[in-house]
Design a protein around this motif. Structure first.
Motif, PDB file in Angstrom:
ATOM      1  N   SER A 190       3.260  -9.699  -2.846  1.00 31.22           N
ATOM      2  CA  SER A 190       2.556  -9.740  -4.128  1.00 31.22           C
ATOM      3  C   SER A 190       1.446  -8.698  -4.158  1.00 31.22           C
ATOM      4  O   SER A 190       0.928  -8.272  -3.116  1.00 31.22           O
ATOM      5  N   ALA A 191       1.071  -8.299  -5.360  1.00 31.91           N
ATOM      6  CA  ALA A 191       0.088  -7.227  -5.532  1.00 31.91           C
ATOM      7  C   ALA A 191      -1.241  -7.554  -4.872  1.00 31.91           C
ATOM      8  O   ALA A 191      -1.906  -6.673  -4.327  1.00 31.91           O
ATOM      9  N   ASP A 192      -1.649  -8.838  -4.911  1.00 29.07           N
ATOM     10  CA  ASP A 192      -2.948  -9.210  -4.344  1.00 29.07           C
ATOM     11  C   ASP A 192      -2.816  -9.972  -3.022  1.00 29.07           C
ATOM     12  O   ASP A 192      -3.791 -10.592  -2.568  1.00 29.07           O
TER      13      ASP A 192
ATOM     14  N   ILE B 221      14.410  -8.802  -5.774  1.00 29.57           N
ATOM     15  CA  ILE B 221      13.551  -7.812  -6.420  1.00 29.57           C
ATOM     16  C   ILE B 221      12.916  -8.385  -7.675  1.00 29.57           C
ATOM     17  O   ILE B 221      11.814  -7.967  -8.077  1.00 29.57           O
ATOM     18  N   VAL B 222      13.547  -9.382  -8.290  1.00 30.03           N
ATOM     19  CA  VAL B 222      13.065  -9.915  -9.575  1.00 30.03           C
ATOM     20  C   VAL B 222      11.644 -10.473  -9.456  1.00 30.03           C
ATOM     21  O   VAL B 222      10.751 -10.058 -10.216  1.00 30.03           O
TER      22      VAL B 222
ATOM     23  N   ASP C 119       4.114  -9.255  -9.357  1.00 30.40           N
ATOM     24  CA  ASP C 119       3.526  -8.092 -10.039  1.00 30.40           C
ATOM     25  C   ASP C 119       3.322  -6.909  -9.106  1.00 30.40           C
ATOM     26  O   ASP C 119       2.270  -6.266  -9.097  1.00 30.40           O
ATOM     27  N   SER C 120       4.336  -6.614  -8.306  1.00 35.21           N
ATOM     28  CA  SER C 120       4.242  -5.522  -7.348  1.00 35.21           C
ATOM     29  C   SER C 120       5.439  -4.595  -7.531  1.00 35.21           C
ATOM     30  O   SER C 120       6.068  -4.578  -8.590  1.00 35.21           O
ATOM     31  N   SER C 121       5.736  -3.818  -6.520  1.00 36.34           N
ATOM     32  CA  SER C 121       6.926  -2.964  -6.515  1.00 36.34           C
ATOM     33  C   SER C 121       7.458  -2.922  -5.093  1.00 36.34           C
ATOM     34  O   SER C 121       6.712  -3.162  -4.129  1.00 36.34           O
ATOM     35  N   ILE C 122       8.715  -2.609  -4.939  1.00 37.18           N
ATOM     36  CA  ILE C 122       9.291  -2.590  -3.599  1.00 37.18           C
ATOM     37  C   ILE C 122       8.684  -1.471  -2.760  1.00 37.18           C
ATOM     38  O   ILE C 122       8.508  -1.620  -1.537  1.00 37.18           O
ATOM     39  N   LEU C 123       8.291  -0.376  -3.393  1.00 39.78           N
ATOM     40  CA  LEU C 123       7.658   0.712  -2.639  1.00 39.78           C
ATOM     41  C   LEU C 123       6.279   0.292  -2.135  1.00 39.78           C
ATOM     42  O   LEU C 123       5.875   0.650  -1.021  1.00 39.78           O
TER      43      LEU C 123
ATOM     44  N   GLY D 223       5.196   0.001   1.794  1.00 38.83           N
ATOM     45  CA  GLY D 223       3.984   0.650   2.289  1.00 38.83           C
ATOM     46  C   GLY D 223       3.110  -0.288   3.106  1.00 38.83           C
ATOM     47  O   GLY D 223       2.499   0.121   4.102  1.00 38.83           O
ATOM     48  N   LYS D 224       3.055  -1.546   2.707  1.00 41.67           N
ATOM     49  CA  LYS D 224       2.269  -2.528   3.452  1.00 41.67           C
ATOM     50  C   LYS D 224       2.924  -2.876   4.791  1.00 41.67           C
ATOM     51  O   LYS D 224       2.247  -3.026   5.807  1.00 41.67           O
TER      52      LYS D 224
END
Length: 339
Positions: free
Chosen positions: A70-72, A132-133, A142-146, A150-151
Motif C-alpha cells: 500500500s502507498a502508506d 494487481i487490482v 492506492d499504489s502501483s506495482i513499480l 521499489g520497496k
C-alpha cells in the motif's frame, strides 16, 4: 479424501540483512503435492501453468502479509482477508488506506484453485491477474506495482526468497503475481463437519442439521451446488441495491444490461464466519438473509427465474430457517480458519 498440501518445513532463519552476508542459494524448489477433494470440480486452468511450489508458496504468503504493497505501508492483502473470518472480514464494505471505503464487501478466499471467475463481478479469470487490482485501486492500496517493487528490492529477505522460488533474485511483477496466486491456491477448505460426514469418518448430523440439509436440497441447491456450494454463475437475486454509480454488478464487466446487478453466487463454506452478507454487506446475519428471501426480494426485469417464477421469494417457515442455519454451520472448517 483429505485435502492437503504437503509443505516442507519453512525456511530456516534467513541470513542477516547486510549485503556482505548475501550469498547465492541453490535452486531447488519442488512442486507441492496437490490432492483434489472428492467431488470437487475441475481446477482453474491457470493452476496447471503456475503450480504451487515449496518456496513459491512461502514467498506468496509473505507477500500476502506485506503492508508495503500500500502507498502508506499500512494495508496488506491479509488486512482485509483475515484467516479467522475465512479470509474475509467483518466490514460491510472493504476498508483501505486512510479508512477509505471500497465499493463492495470483502469476499472470502477459499478453494480458489477450483473457481473459474474471481471478484464479485467475475472480472478476472485467473488469480495471477487479480492481485494487481487492490494494489492500484484508490480505495484499497492506492499504489502501483513499480512502487511496490521499489520497496521490496532493498529488502535482502525478499532477494533470498525470490532466488529460492524462481532461481534468481530478480523481483518482477509477474513473479509477485504468480507467487501470491500459488499461496492462495493452497487455501483449501474441506475439513468441515459436513465433509467428515460425507467421508464416513464417524460424524453425524444432529436432527436440526439433517432437517436443514433436507431444506437446503429443496430450496438452495440450485445456486449453491457442487462441493464448493456455489455453481459459479452470476445472478440478480433482488437484494437491496448499492446506489453507488460505479456499481452495475456483472454488467460492469460485460456491458450487457441483462446482467445488471447480477453477482457471482458466493460459496456457503465457512459462511458462519463471513458476516455481513451480500455484495456490499446488506445483511448482518444469516437470519436476516433468510428472512429477506422469505418476505420477498426486490423485483427486476432480470431477476433470477427461480425467484421470479415463485412470486419473488423463497418461502421458509421459522423451523426451516433455524434448521438451514444449523446445516450451514456444518460447513465451518475450524482447521482452515485456525480456530
Amino acid at each position: 479424501m483429505n485435502v492437503f498440501f504437503k509443505i516442507l518445513p519453512l525456511l530456516l532463519m534467513l541470513i542477516s540483512c547486510t549485503s556482505d552476508d548475501y550469498e547465492q542459494v541453490s535452486y531447488e524448489n519442488p512442486e507441492l503435492i496437490f490432492t483434489v477433494p472428492a467431488g470437487f470440480p475441475q481446477l482453474n486452468a491457470s493452476v496447471y501453468t503456475n503450480k504451487p511450489t515449496k518456496y513459491g508458496v512461502i514467498l506468496g504468503e509473505k507477500l500476502f502479509h506485506e503492508k508495503r504493497f500500500s502507498a502508506d505501508n499500512t494495508i496488506s492483502c491479509a488486512s482485509c482477508h483475515i484467516q479467522a473470518s475465512a479470509f474475509a472480514d467483518h466490514h460491510a464494505q472493504a476498508v483501505g488506506i486512510q479508512n477509505r471505503i471500497g465499493l463492495r464487501n470483502t469476499p472470502s478466499i477459499q478453494n480458489l484453485a477450483f473457481m473459474q471467475f474471481y471478484n464479485w463481478d467475475g472480472s478476472k479469470l485467473s488469480l495471477e491477474n487479480q492481485s494487481i487490482v487492490p494494489i492500484i485501486t484508490h480505495e484499497e492500496m492506492d499504489s502501483s506495482i513499480l512502487e511496490v517493487i521499489g520497496k521490496l528490492q532493498t529488502d535482502l529477505t525478499y532477494r533470498v526468497l525470490f532466488q529460492k522460488a524462481f532461481g534468481d533474485d530478480q523481483i518482477t511483477p509477474e513473479r509477485i503475481y504468480k507467487s501470491i496466486a500459488q499461496y492462495e491456491y493452497t487455501l483449501i477448505s474441506a475439513e468441515s463437519k459436513y465433509d467428515k460426514i460425507k467421508r464416513n469418518e464417524g460424524f453425524f448430523f444432529t436432527q436440526s442439521e439433517a432437517k436443514g440439509y433436507e431444506v437446503f436440497q429443496q430450496k438452495c441447491i440450485s445456486c449453491h451446488s457442487t462441493e464448493l456450494f456455489t455453481d459459479q454463475t452470476f445472478r440478480n437475486i433482488g437484494f437491496p441495491v448499492n446506489t453507488n454509480s460505479n456499481e452495475a454488478g456483472r454488467a460492469r464487466v460485460t456491458g450487457n444490461p441483462e446482467e445488471y446487478m447480477s453477482f457471482r453466487v458466493p460459496s456457503l463454506r465457512n459462511v458462519e464466519f463471513t458476516a455481513p452478507y451480500g455484495s456490499f454487506g446488506q445483511f448482518a446475519t444469516l437470519r436476516e438473509v433468510l428472512d429477506y428471501f422469505d418476505n420477498g426480494v426486490i423485483a427486476a426485469d432480470n431477476l433470477d427465474p427461480i425467484l421470479k417464477n415463485n412470486n419473488n421469494r423463497i418461502p421458509l417457515t421459522e423451523e426451516e430457517k433455524e434448521a438451514l442455519i444449523s446445516f450451514m454451520k456444518t460447513l465451518s472448517d475450524l482447521k482452515f480458519t485456525g480456530q
